[in-house]
Write a protein that holds these residues in place. Structure first.
Motif, PDB file in Angstrom:
ATOM      1  N   ASP A  90      18.844 -70.024 -32.524  1.00 55.40           N
ATOM      2  CA  ASP A  90      18.182 -70.653 -33.685  1.00 55.40           C
ATOM      3  C   ASP A  90      17.064 -69.780 -34.210  1.00 55.40           C
ATOM      4  OD1 ASP A  90      19.642 -73.068 -33.833  1.00 55.40           O
ATOM      5  OD2 ASP A  90      18.500 -73.900 -32.154  1.00 55.40           O
ATOM      6  N   PRO A  91      16.866 -69.702 -35.546  1.00 59.44           N
ATOM      7  CA  PRO A  91      17.606 -70.390 -36.608  1.00 59.44           C
ATOM      8  C   PRO A  91      18.673 -69.532 -37.280  1.00 59.44           C
ATOM      9  CG  PRO A  91      15.561 -69.579 -37.495  1.00 59.44           C
ATOM     10  CD  PRO A  91      15.605 -69.116 -36.062  1.00 59.44           C
ATOM     11  N   HIS A  92      19.386 -68.733 -36.501  1.00 65.21           N
ATOM     12  CA  HIS A  92      20.522 -67.966 -37.024  1.00 65.21           C
ATOM     13  C   HIS A  92      21.611 -68.936 -37.488  1.00 65.21           C
ATOM     14  CE1 HIS A  92      23.769 -64.988 -37.121  1.00 65.21           C
ATOM     15  NE2 HIS A  92      22.895 -64.026 -36.870  1.00 65.21           N
ATOM     16  N   VAL A  93      22.411 -68.512 -38.456  1.00 69.01           N
ATOM     17  CA  VAL A  93      23.585 -69.312 -38.814  1.00 69.01           C
ATOM     18  C   VAL A  93      24.613 -69.213 -37.678  1.00 69.01           C
ATOM     19  CG1 VAL A  93      23.212 -68.951 -41.264  1.00 69.01           C
ATOM     20  CG2 VAL A  93      24.708 -67.379 -40.051  1.00 69.01           C
ATOM     21  N   SER A  94      25.456 -70.205 -37.556  1.00 68.83           N
ATOM     22  CA  SER A  94      25.587 -71.402 -38.355  1.00 68.83           C
ATOM     23  C   SER A  94      24.505 -72.403 -37.974  1.00 68.83           C
ATOM     24  CB  SER A  94      26.955 -72.035 -38.145  1.00 68.83           C
ATOM     25  OG  SER A  94      27.984 -71.170 -38.583  1.00 68.83           O
ATOM     26  N   TRP A  95      23.937 -73.070 -39.011  1.00 69.27           N
ATOM     27  CA  TRP A  95      22.888 -74.041 -38.778  1.00 69.27           C
ATOM     28  C   TRP A  95      23.473 -75.343 -38.250  1.00 69.27           C
ATOM     29  CZ3 TRP A  95      21.731 -72.041 -44.205  1.00 69.27           C
ATOM     30  CH2 TRP A  95      20.955 -70.870 -44.125  1.00 69.27           C
ATOM     31  N   PRO A  96      22.641 -76.250 -37.739  1.00 70.77           N
ATOM     32  CA  PRO A  96      23.155 -77.485 -37.130  1.00 70.77           C
ATOM     33  C   PRO A  96      24.003 -78.315 -38.094  1.00 70.77           C
ATOM     34  CG  PRO A  96      20.839 -77.171 -36.615  1.00 70.77           C
ATOM     35  CD  PRO A  96      21.178 -76.135 -37.636  1.00 70.77           C
ATOM     36  N   VAL A  97      24.867 -79.136 -37.516  1.00 67.89           N
ATOM     37  CA  VAL A  97      25.730 -80.011 -38.316  1.00 67.89           C
ATOM     38  C   VAL A  97      24.919 -81.133 -38.955  1.00 67.89           C
ATOM     39  CG1 VAL A  97      27.692 -81.597 -38.228  1.00 67.89           C
ATOM     40  CG2 VAL A  97      27.734 -79.471 -36.884  1.00 67.89           C
ATOM     41  N   LYS A  98      23.921 -81.627 -38.232  1.00 69.51           N
ATOM     42  CA  LYS A  98      23.104 -82.740 -38.718  1.00 69.51           C
ATOM     43  C   LYS A  98      21.640 -82.326 -38.779  1.00 69.51           C
ATOM     44  CE  LYS A  98      26.184 -86.310 -36.862  1.00 69.51           C
ATOM     45  NZ  LYS A  98      26.278 -87.518 -35.973  1.00 69.51           N
ATOM     46  N   THR A  99      20.881 -83.027 -39.594  1.00 69.15           N
ATOM     47  CA  THR A  99      19.464 -82.707 -39.749  1.00 69.15           C
ATOM     48  C   THR A  99      18.634 -83.965 -39.892  1.00 69.15           C
ATOM     49  OG1 THR A  99      17.849 -81.485 -41.084  1.00 69.15           O
ATOM     50  CG2 THR A  99      19.710 -82.464 -42.263  1.00 69.15           C
ATOM     51  N   THR A 100      17.399 -83.898 -39.458  1.00 69.90           N
ATOM     52  CA  THR A 100      16.448 -84.995 -39.635  1.00 69.90           C
ATOM     53  C   THR A 100      15.607 -84.798 -40.896  1.00 69.90           C
ATOM     54  OG1 THR A 100      14.858 -83.824 -38.224  1.00 69.90           O
ATOM     55  CG2 THR A 100      16.308 -85.428 -37.162  1.00 69.90           C
ATOM     56  N   PHE A 101      15.868 -83.721 -41.633  1.00 70.19           N
ATOM     57  CA  PHE A 101      15.097 -83.407 -42.834  1.00 70.19           C
ATOM     58  C   PHE A 101      15.838 -83.833 -44.092  1.00 70.19           C
ATOM     59  CE2 PHE A 101      13.343 -80.506 -39.733  1.00 70.19           C
ATOM     60  CZ  PHE A 101      11.995 -80.413 -40.071  1.00 70.19           C
ATOM     61  N   SER A 102      15.067 -84.113 -45.118  1.00 70.41           N
ATOM     62  CA  SER A 102      15.603 -84.335 -46.451  1.00 70.41           C
ATOM     63  C   SER A 102      15.404 -83.064 -47.265  1.00 70.41           C
ATOM     64  CB  SER A 102      14.894 -85.503 -47.144  1.00 70.41           C
ATOM     65  OG  SER A 102      15.200 -85.518 -48.526  1.00 70.41           O
ATOM     66  N   GLY A 103      16.476 -82.551 -47.825  1.00 69.54           N
ATOM     67  CA  GLY A 103      16.363 -81.339 -48.612  1.00 69.54           C
ATOM     68  C   GLY A 103      15.444 -81.480 -49.802  1.00 69.54           C
ATOM     69  N   ASP A 104      15.382 -82.677 -50.373  1.00 70.40           N
ATOM     70  CA  ASP A 104      14.541 -82.907 -51.548  1.00 70.40           C
ATOM     71  C   ASP A 104      13.057 -82.799 -51.219  1.00 70.40           C
ATOM     72  OD1 ASP A 104      16.756 -83.284 -53.140  1.00 70.40           O
ATOM     73  OD2 ASP A 104      16.770 -85.464 -52.888  1.00 70.40           O
ATOM     74  N   ALA A 105      12.705 -82.965 -49.949  1.00 72.55           N
ATOM     75  CA  ALA A 105      11.300 -82.935 -49.548  1.00 72.55           C
ATOM     76  C   ALA A 105      10.828 -81.527 -49.161  1.00 72.55           C
ATOM     77  CB  ALA A 105      11.076 -83.886 -48.378  1.00 72.55           C
ATOM     78  N   LEU A 106      11.735 -80.564 -49.158  1.00 74.06           N
ATOM     79  CA  LEU A 106      11.398 -79.212 -48.717  1.00 74.06           C
ATOM     80  C   LEU A 106      11.092 -78.300 -49.900  1.00 74.06           C
ATOM     81  CD1 LEU A 106      14.164 -78.797 -45.988  1.00 74.06           C
ATOM     82  CD2 LEU A 106      11.727 -79.170 -45.583  1.00 74.06           C
ATOM     83  N   ASP A 107      10.178 -77.376 -49.684  1.00 75.91           N
ATOM     84  CA  ASP A 107       9.872 -76.371 -50.704  1.00 75.91           C
ATOM     85  C   ASP A 107      10.947 -75.293 -50.696  1.00 75.91           C
ATOM     86  OD1 ASP A 107       7.479 -77.675 -51.272  1.00 75.91           O
ATOM     87  OD2 ASP A 107       6.370 -76.510 -49.779  1.00 75.91           O
ATOM     88  N   LEU A 108      11.229 -74.738 -51.863  1.00 81.54           N
ATOM     89  CA  LEU A 108      12.150 -73.613 -51.976  1.00 81.54           C
ATOM     90  C   LEU A 108      11.391 -72.384 -52.440  1.00 81.54           C
ATOM     91  CD1 LEU A 108      15.268 -75.207 -53.751  1.00 81.54           C
ATOM     92  CD2 LEU A 108      14.903 -74.856 -51.298  1.00 81.54           C
ATOM     93  N   HIS A 134      14.055 -60.673 -37.157  1.00 81.42           N
ATOM     94  CA  HIS A 134      14.183 -60.415 -38.592  1.00 81.42           C
ATOM     95  C   HIS A 134      13.952 -61.719 -39.345  1.00 81.42           C
ATOM     96  CE1 HIS A 134      18.147 -62.283 -38.321  1.00 81.42           C
ATOM     97  NE2 HIS A 134      18.528 -61.356 -37.445  1.00 81.42           N
ATOM     98  N   GLY A 135      13.918 -61.630 -40.668  1.00 87.81           N
ATOM     99  CA  GLY A 135      13.746 -62.823 -41.484  1.00 87.81           C
ATOM    100  C   GLY A 135      15.005 -63.681 -41.492  1.00 87.81           C
ATOM    101  N   SER A 136      14.901 -64.831 -42.119  1.00 89.06           N
ATOM    102  CA  SER A 136      16.002 -65.789 -42.094  1.00 89.06           C
ATOM    103  C   SER A 136      17.161 -65.337 -42.975  1.00 89.06           C
ATOM    104  CB  SER A 136      15.508 -67.167 -42.543  1.00 89.06           C
ATOM    105  OG  SER A 136      14.943 -67.095 -43.838  1.00 89.06           O
ATOM    106  N   GLN A 137      18.348 -65.862 -42.665  1.00 89.18           N
ATOM    107  CA  GLN A 137      19.565 -65.447 -43.359  1.00 89.18           C
ATOM    108  C   GLN A 137      19.718 -66.223 -44.662  1.00 89.18           C
ATOM    109  OE1 GLN A 137      22.959 -64.686 -40.865  1.00 89.18           O
ATOM    110  NE2 GLN A 137      24.390 -65.097 -42.513  1.00 89.18           N
ATOM    111  N   TRP A 138      18.843 -65.885 -45.585  1.00 90.71           N
ATOM    112  CA  TRP A 138      18.890 -66.404 -46.947  1.00 90.71           C
ATOM    113  C   TRP A 138      18.838 -65.211 -47.893  1.00 90.71           C
ATOM    114  CZ3 TRP A 138      19.498 -71.428 -48.535  1.00 90.71           C
ATOM    115  CH2 TRP A 138      19.329 -72.436 -47.574  1.00 90.71           C
TER     116      TRP A 138
END
Length: 415
Positions: free
Chosen positions: A123-141, A192-196
């Motif tokens: 972690d946090p290499h891909v593949s990322w988890p199947v489920k998440t406790t986060f809401s994407g709408d609440a995260l900064d991009l 290294h930085g994240s895979q984005w």
């Protein structure tokens, strides 16, 4: 916007280095730099998945000479490369419960030698988890992203991977305290930085600037920070000094222990970074020089298209959002500009990283920067020559003027 309480607690108990950089932003070269104290062109581990050339000295041997037992668990060297570096013990690379495996080994350990223990999490290499406790709408991009529903869904999965990493960090600190005692230097960092987009495989700070947090009771002042520039090539030379060992001659790395102990506020006045590629998925050699305020990036072959696994494969929990990005670029000018910037790079880029965090304003053609550009180009070229860095191309490139080649690698689908 992703909480990391255990990482923050580690920083409260020790020191946070705000300008730690990897030498090369992909898995194998970065880890080879760590374990050899040599930059990629000198060790021979330049493109991803490659190993140092035969006969390259491992700094693990110097830790052993200093009287330390050495052990690694998880992804420390690149997958399958661990035996090349001389660890006394190599644990499983991807166990289902890494913390428990480490704890069980320490509980059974009989050696009375001091221990240098490396633990690498997927972690946090891909593949990322199947489920998440986060809401994407609440995260900064980041401002380099295109805001689409799938981007936010994937960002939420990535955030969960970061949370999982932080939870493991907390568990490892507890294990360290219980099994190894208080006289332990505990370090957290990343290869290294994240895979984005504009992260891993890139020489923008999003790909090369990584966390570094360390605590050492009675040695490192709690709650301290430093903006000294350090490189991953310096990490094991630092540990060798900690152990009282002897640093081999001819290394690119040098110890920054005085920074950790609060005895010095500076370390390097230049950070050099390299990227050579990732087999057929990314054929795009890049070099860069960063003086702390300004960074010059040299894209050695601007006639190539920049690609990687994310935009080629577009797999769930990794890069599927790219389909929405490309579609958005057909009608939205901002999205079009981001996608174009991703695939197509100028030969040189210049950013005032001290003010332009996301490296959005390329000042390479600014008349007032002409002298700076000429000086940094000359210095970067001289450094490459000194390193024996020929800018080698390791796979067949994807020509920028042939977009039909940008997604021509057949890959097995992933659930």
């Amino acid at each position: 916007s992703i909480p990391v309480p255990n990482m923050e607690k580690l920083a409260q108990d020790g020191i946070r280095l705000d300008r730690c950089y990897v030498a090369s932003p992909s898995c194998a070269p970065s880890r080879a730099v760590l374990l050899t104290g040599l930059m990629p062109a000198r060790s021979g581990a330049e493109d991803n998945h490659s190993k140092p050339k035969p006969g390259t000295h491992s700094l693990i041997e110097d830790l052993k000479k200093a009287g330390y037992e050495t052990a690694c668990f998880g992804k420390v060297a690149h997958y399958g490369h661990g035996p090349d570096y001389g660890f006394d013990f190599i644990g499983p690379e991807r166990p289902p419960n890494l913390g428990a495996v480490v704890d069980a080994w320490l509980a059974k350990r009989e050696s009375t030698k001091p221990l240098c223990l490396f633990v690498g999490t997927h972690d946090p290499h891909v593949s990322w988890p199947v489920k998440t406790t986060f809401s994407g709408d609440a995260l900064d991009l980041p401002p380099t992203f295109i805001d689409t529903p799938d981007t936010r869904e994937h960002r939420a999965l990535f955030a969960q991977a970061v949370r999982n990493l932080d939870s493991l960090l907390g568990r490892l600190r507890k294990i360290s305290s219980e099994r190894l005692g208080e006289n332990t230097l505990f370090i957290h960092t990343s290869d290294h930085g994240s895979q984005w987009p504009f992260g891993k495989w890139n020489l923008y700070d999003y790909g090369t600037r990584v966390p570094f947090v360390a605590a050492w009771p009675g040695k490192i002042k709690p709650g301290s920070t430093s903006d000294a520039m350090v490189s991953w090539v310096d990490l094991l030379p630092t540990l060798i000094e900690v152990t009282g060992g002897t640093r081999p001659s001819g290394l690119d790395g040098k110890s920054f222990l005085p920074v950790l102990l609060g005895e010095k506020s500076t370390h390097r006045d230049r950070i050099f970074t390299t990227h050579s590629g990732d087999r057929q998925m990314n054929v795009y050699p890049i070099r860069a020089i960063n003086d702390g305020d300004w960074k010059l990036i040299h894209n050695l072959h601007p006639e190539f298209a920049f690609t990687n696994h994310s935009d080629i494969d577009r797999l769930p929990r990794a890069g599927r959002y790219w389909t929405e990005w490309v579609e958005a670029a057909k009608t939205d000018d901002r999205a079009k500009a981001i996608v174009k910037r991703y695939y197509q790079r100028p030969e040189f880029e210049l950013y005032q990283v001290g003010r332009d965090k996301w490296e959005l304003e390329n000042k390479i053609d600014a008349p007032e920067q002409a002298e700076r550009v000429a000086s940094m180009k000359k210095e970067l070229a001289a450094w490459m020559k000194d390193q024996g860095d020929t800018g080698k191309i390791f796979a067949k490139p994807r020509p920028l003027d042939q977009p039909e080649t940008w997604q021509d690698v057949p890959r097995k689908a992933e659930n």
